[in-house]
Design a protein around this motif. Structure first.
Motif, short mmCIF file in Angstrom:
data_model
loop_
_atom_site.label_atom_id
_atom_site.label_comp_id
_atom_site.label_asym_id
_atom_site.label_seq_id
_atom_site.Cartn_x
_atom_site.Cartn_y
_atom_site.Cartn_z
N ALA A 79 0.83 -1.21 0.00
CA ALA A 79 0.00 0.00 0.00
C ALA A 79 0.86 1.25 0.00
N VAL A 80 0.42 2.23 -0.78
CA VAL A 80 1.12 3.51 -0.85
C VAL A 80 0.15 4.63 -0.50
N ALA A 81 0.59 5.51 0.39
CA ALA A 81 -0.19 6.70 0.76
C ALA A 81 0.25 7.84 -0.14
N VAL A 82 -0.70 8.46 -0.81
CA VAL A 82 -0.44 9.63 -1.64
C VAL A 82 -1.11 10.79 -0.93
N THR A 83 -0.32 11.78 -0.52
CA THR A 83 -0.88 12.79 0.36
C THR A 83 -0.16 14.14 0.27
N ALA A 84 -0.88 15.17 0.63
CA ALA A 84 -0.29 16.50 0.72
C ALA A 84 0.45 16.68 2.04
N TYR A 85 0.24 15.74 2.97
CA TYR A 85 0.95 15.78 4.25
C TYR A 85 2.37 15.27 3.99
N ALA A 86 3.32 16.18 3.92
CA ALA A 86 4.65 15.83 3.42
C ALA A 86 5.78 15.95 4.44
N ARG A 87 5.45 16.21 5.69
CA ARG A 87 6.50 16.31 6.70
C ARG A 87 7.03 14.92 7.05
N SER A 88 8.21 14.86 7.63
CA SER A 88 8.78 13.56 7.99
C SER A 88 7.89 12.82 8.99
N GLU A 89 7.26 13.55 9.91
CA GLU A 89 6.36 12.89 10.86
C GLU A 89 5.11 12.34 10.17
N ASP A 90 4.69 12.95 9.06
CA ASP A 90 3.56 12.41 8.29
C ASP A 90 3.96 11.09 7.63
N ARG A 91 5.19 11.04 7.12
CA ARG A 91 5.70 9.81 6.51
C ARG A 91 5.76 8.70 7.57
N VAL A 92 6.27 9.03 8.74
CA VAL A 92 6.36 8.04 9.82
C VAL A 92 4.96 7.56 10.21
N ARG A 93 4.02 8.47 10.30
CA ARG A 93 2.65 8.09 10.67
C ARG A 93 2.04 7.15 9.63
N ALA A 94 2.27 7.44 8.34
CA ALA A 94 1.72 6.59 7.27
C ALA A 94 2.34 5.19 7.32
N ILE A 95 3.64 5.12 7.49
CA ILE A 95 4.31 3.82 7.56
C ILE A 95 3.86 3.07 8.81
N SER A 96 3.76 3.75 9.92
CA SER A 96 3.31 3.12 11.17
C SER A 96 1.88 2.61 11.07
N ALA A 97 1.06 3.29 10.30
CA ALA A 97 -0.34 2.87 10.14
C ALA A 97 -0.46 1.61 9.30
N GLY A 98 0.55 1.34 8.44
CA GLY A 98 0.49 0.11 7.64
C GLY A 98 0.82 0.28 6.18
N PHE A 99 1.11 1.51 5.74
CA PHE A 99 1.52 1.72 4.36
C PHE A 99 3.00 1.36 4.22
N GLN A 100 3.40 0.84 3.06
CA GLN A 100 4.81 0.57 2.81
C GLN A 100 5.53 1.80 2.26
N MET A 101 4.78 2.66 1.56
CA MET A 101 5.38 3.83 0.93
C MET A 101 4.51 5.05 1.20
N HIS A 102 5.15 6.23 1.13
CA HIS A 102 4.49 7.52 1.33
C HIS A 102 4.98 8.43 0.21
#
Length: 105
Positions: free
Chosen positions: A53-76
């Protein structure tokens, strides 16, 4: 390729059939992408736990990337995303997933 207009529709589609890669926005009207990926991982389909799963988002901060990966996405991937970049990311995830499914257990 199957498209869904909402997270609820995506979940219904995933309950009905297998797919190779999930591409999801984070900001959606009914439930957000973080909740969507959590629900995907909880589906009774064995394959959904390992669905790339890949998250495509306007949330582009490093903490947003960490949150997406922690939630279960493989890529941000941050918006605006170049089509070639998204194709490369999806292709990479699909290739890894395919190789993992074919590897001897």
């Amino acid at each position: 390729m199957t498209l869904a207009a909402s997270a609820s529709e995506a979940l219904n589609n995933l309950r009905a059939s297998e797919c190779d890669v999930l591409v999801s926005d984070i900001e959606m009207p009914d439930i957000d992408g973080y909740e969507l990926i959590r629900r995907v991982r909880e589906l009774n389909n064995i394959w959904s736990r390992d669905l790339p799963a890949v998250a495509v988002t306007a949330y582009a901060r490093s903490e947003d990337r960490v949150r997406a990966i922690s939630a279960g996405f493989q890529m941000h991937v941050s918006k605006p995303v170049e089509p070639r970049e998204l194709i490369a990311v999806v292709g990479s995830l699909a290739k890894r997933h395919s190789a993992a499914k074919e590897a001897p257990q």
